[in-house]
Design a protein around this motif. Structure first.
Motif, PDB file in Angstrom:
ATOM      1  N   LEU A 140       0.676  -1.204  -0.023  1.00  0.00           N
ATOM      2  CA  LEU A 140       0.020   0.054   0.017  1.00  0.00           C
ATOM      3  C   LEU A 140       0.904   1.402  -0.117  1.00  0.00           C
ATOM      4  N   PRO A 141       0.118   2.264  -0.383  1.00  0.00           N
ATOM      5  CA  PRO A 141       1.047   3.604  -0.297  1.00  0.00           C
ATOM      6  C   PRO A 141       1.185   3.790   1.029  1.00  0.00           C
ATOM      7  N   TYR A 142       2.311   4.747   1.449  1.00  0.00           N
ATOM      8  CA  TYR A 142       2.927   5.009   2.818  1.00  0.00           C
ATOM      9  C   TYR A 142       2.129   5.657   3.950  1.00  0.00           C
ATOM     10  N   TYR A 194      -4.253   4.511   2.904  1.00  0.00           N
ATOM     11  CA  TYR A 194      -5.088   4.451   1.980  1.00  0.00           C
ATOM     12  C   TYR A 194      -5.558   5.722   1.361  1.00  0.00           C
ATOM     13  N   LEU A 195      -6.171   5.757   0.086  1.00  0.00           N
ATOM     14  CA  LEU A 195      -6.320   6.765  -0.579  1.00  0.00           C
ATOM     15  C   LEU A 195      -7.820   7.132  -0.831  1.00  0.00           C
ATOM     16  N   LYS A 247     -13.447   3.935   2.973  1.00  0.00           N
ATOM     17  CA  LYS A 247     -13.889   3.394   4.552  1.00  0.00           C
ATOM     18  C   LYS A 247     -12.596   3.361   5.392  1.00  0.00           C
ATOM     19  N   GLN A 248     -11.439   3.329   4.738  1.00  0.00           N
ATOM     20  CA  GLN A 248     -10.339   3.401   5.622  1.00  0.00           C
ATOM     21  C   GLN A 248      -9.450   4.541   5.783  1.00  0.00           C
ATOM     22  N   VAL A 249     -10.030   5.664   5.046  1.00  0.00           N
ATOM     23  CA  VAL A 249      -9.628   6.769   5.197  1.00  0.00           C
ATOM     24  C   VAL A 249     -10.211   7.820   6.234  1.00  0.00           C
TER      25      VAL A 249
END
Length: 645
Positions: A282-284, A327-328, A369-371
């Motif tokens: 995933l992105p950092y 997440y984005l 939902k993760q942001v």
């Protein structure tokens, strides 16, 4: 007049540039149309010292502890009075205020405490900016929210500040005073986060120091099979002397078997293959980036944070860096191609990776939902000018861009093979991996995890060509580095002994926050509790003695990790600050009862002896120990006026 209060001048300039009309500088502010943008300089206010509540508390005495303010006070930081006066003057002219602190708990506190301290009673809106480029700021300005929605976040941050003050002030005074009685001249700083982090390092150092290596032995056999050669390893059965991990503890059985093996024939009696697909990393988040940058480039956690701040504020190449999210937002997916093309074209490595990206792919990274308040670190799309970046800035930027680019690559597809051979009634095992589709992997490494095995068929014959017995030793755990300590702070449940607490913490893992972890490590170094030896972080005599003298619970991560749970509940409006602070006061009374000069004197003496014993083994130069102790005392004295969290 609308007044926007930003967290720092760089944010204020970005906001002013995104407003209609040409920005005009004023004293401590920027005007644009009917709007004035002013700024804080980080925290303008801080918790008042004990003597602000009672002048008698300026003198450190054990009989005045615990210090418990009845009505909390804030005081201006020494260099903040001028800007605080500017904001006070502008508030008198305002009809509406916009809170533009960073989108996290501390950002909410930093601006709101100023607004409330200066007595503003009018409406307050909230501006959430995570990208300082003009289009992003304009989008944020079009989506202002009622600041009241974020009041629970402010209450959690305020509660954190007060709890840290109570814990740090009282325990630091208690252990400093008992330290004087024990013969230590200097401040012994205790904090609810820094001390458990120090405890992690002290316990790891003790494991290394007390470790006794044990020999074990492995036997390998090079086998000829129908379509090639491979190396297999003997799996000794229960009749042999084995440890709890199945390692052979005596050489004789391996040596005896090795003599019989050359030329022996056997069969492949078990064969298992499994195809796996692994999506791109995933992105950092900031901590995940700090771990990777430390491993790849040897950067300290603070160096990574400072570099990210420069990429965010000065160069405006990345989004808000102090994020704990990987997440984005889903809305960013549509613009990802244009963003990455703008971000990567000027760099040879990034442009090569950009050419292989398939922007029709949609990975798991795009997930609203993760942001939360902020999203993963990502390029803003601003044109990168390599000549303007330092080597460290360029390296960190490539890592951030790479992890977003990787979302547009196929999954890594592999075939894993496990083979078991029976030779002379003994089992030999081999395993290999074949890459079916490299996918995102070449962006990260060109090294294969395991070499592939030749094509195999269950039941086929094999013959032993060569054998060898290797003498090995068990190894102690590795000392902490910046990377491994940050990772430990991110995954603190692994270091919790109580099974019930460990289960509870898995959903709320974390010691410290994204914004504070690097600073905690540097604080421990500056205060003389930790020292860097090459890449390793080791506890000093002073750090070891402090942990030994404290109640065990103060040097372990359970308390502060559970604090973060309670603070998260306050931020989510499912809990109140008062019960949390009341429980903390009772906890403090129990901890203060353990302050013991004799115990601390004994701990200092024991740590001195352990350091002297360890010095020859690690090649300490002549005079090295005295330098470490002088640095410890110097760092402790500097800590006197600092916040002790």
């Amino acid at each position: 007049m609308r007044l926007i209060i930003a967290e720092k001048p760089s944010m204020a300039r970005a906001i002013a540039a995104a407003l209609p009309g040409a920005p005009r500088k004023q004293e401590g502010a920027i005007a644009a149309g009917d709007t004035l943008v002013t700024w804080c300089l980080g925290h303008l206010l801080e918790q008042a010292p004990p003597d602000a509540y009672d002048p008698a508390l300026k003198q450190w005495r054990l009989d005045t502890l615990p210090i418990l303010p009845e009505r909390w006070k804030l005081t201006p930081r020494p260099k903040a009075r001028g800007q605080l006066a500017v904001i006070r003057r502008l508030l008198k002219q305002a009809r509406e205020v916009v809170h533009a602190g960073d989108p996290d708990r501390e950002g909410q506190l930093l601006v709101q405490e100023v607004i409330e301290h200066l007595g503003w009673k009018g409406p307050v809106l909230r501006l959430l900016v995570s990208d300082l480029n003009r289009p992003a700021v304009q989008r944020a300005l079009a989506r202002l929210e009622d600041n009241a929605r974020y009041r629970p976040l402010y209450r959690a941050a305020e509660c954190r500040a007060r709890a840290d003050w109570l814990y740090g002030i009282n325990l630091t005074r208690a252990w400093t005073l008992t330290g004087r009685q024990a013969g230590h001249d200097g401040v012994l700083s205790v904090g609810r986060v820094q001390t458990p982090v120090l405890g992690l390092v002290v316990r790891r150092d003790a494991e290394i120091r007390d470790f006794t290596p044990r020999p074990f032995f492995v036997l390998w056999a090079d086998l000829a099979v129908a379509q090639g050669r491979l190396r297999a390893w003997w799996a000794p059965g229960e009749g042999h002397p084995l440890d709890d991990q199945g390692r052979l503890l005596e050489r004789a059985p391996a040596a005896t078997l090795a003599e019989r093996l050359p030329g022996a024939e056997g069969r492949l009696t078990a064969l298992a293959t499994q195809e796996k697909r692994q999506p791109a990393p995933l992105p950092y988040s900031l901590s995940a980036l700090q771990v990777d940058a430390a491993r790849r480039y040897g950067l300290s956690a603070k160096a990574v944070l400072d570099t990210c701040q420069a990429l965010y504020e000065r160069h405006q190449l990345i989004t808000y860096p102090r994020s704990d999210c990987r997440y984005l937002p889903e809305e960013h997916f549509a613009a990802a191609r244009a963003t990455l093309e703008g971000a990567c074209r000027a760099d040879d490595t990034l442009s090569r990776w950009l050419a292989g990206a398939d922007f029709s792919r949609r990975s798991r990274a795009w997930n609203d939902k993760q942001v939360g308040a902020h999203h993963a670190l990502a390029p803003t799309g601003r044109h990168m000018e390599p000549a303007r970046l330092s080597a460290t800035e360029a390296n960190v930027y490539r890592l951030i861009a790479r992890n977003v680019l990787a979302q547009f690559y196929p999954a890594l597809s592999t075939r894993e093979v496990k083979a078991e051979f029976t030779i002379l009634d003994e089992r030999f095992r081999a395993r290999g991996q074949e890459i079916l589709e490299a996918g995102w992997k070449p962006l990260f490494t060109t090294r294969d995890e395991a070499p592939p095995l030749p094509p195999l068929t269950e039941g086929e014959a094999c013959r032993v060509d060569e054998t060898g017995v290797e003498d090995r030793e068990t190894r102690p755990p590795e000392p902490f580095t910046d990377a491994s300590l940050i990772k430990a702070m991110m995954n603190i449940a692994r270091y919790v002994e109580d099974p019930a607490v460990r289960r509870t913490l898995r959903e709320h893992d974390g010691l410290g926050t994204e914004a504070t972890r690097a600073g905690i490590i540097e604080t421990l170094v500056e205060r003389g509790y930790l020292v860097r030896r090459a890449k390793a972080l080791r506890a000093t005599r002073l750090g070891s003695a402090l942990i030994a003298s404290l109640p065990e619970a103060a040097g372990r991560p359970e308390r502060t990790a559970l604090w973060e749970q309670r603070l998260s509940a306050i931020a989510e409006a499912t809990a109140e600050p008062a019960p949390f602070l009341a429980e903390l006061v009772e906890d403090l009374r129990r901890l203060l009862a353990h302050a013991d000069a004799a115990g601390l004197k004994r701990a200092l003496a024991e740590a001195r002896g352990e350091e002297a014993q360890a010095a020859p083994a690690r090649g300490t130069r002549r005079g090295g120990r005295s330098r470490t102790l002088n640095q410890s005392a110097k760092g402790s004295r500097r800590a006197t006026q600092r916040r002790t969290s």
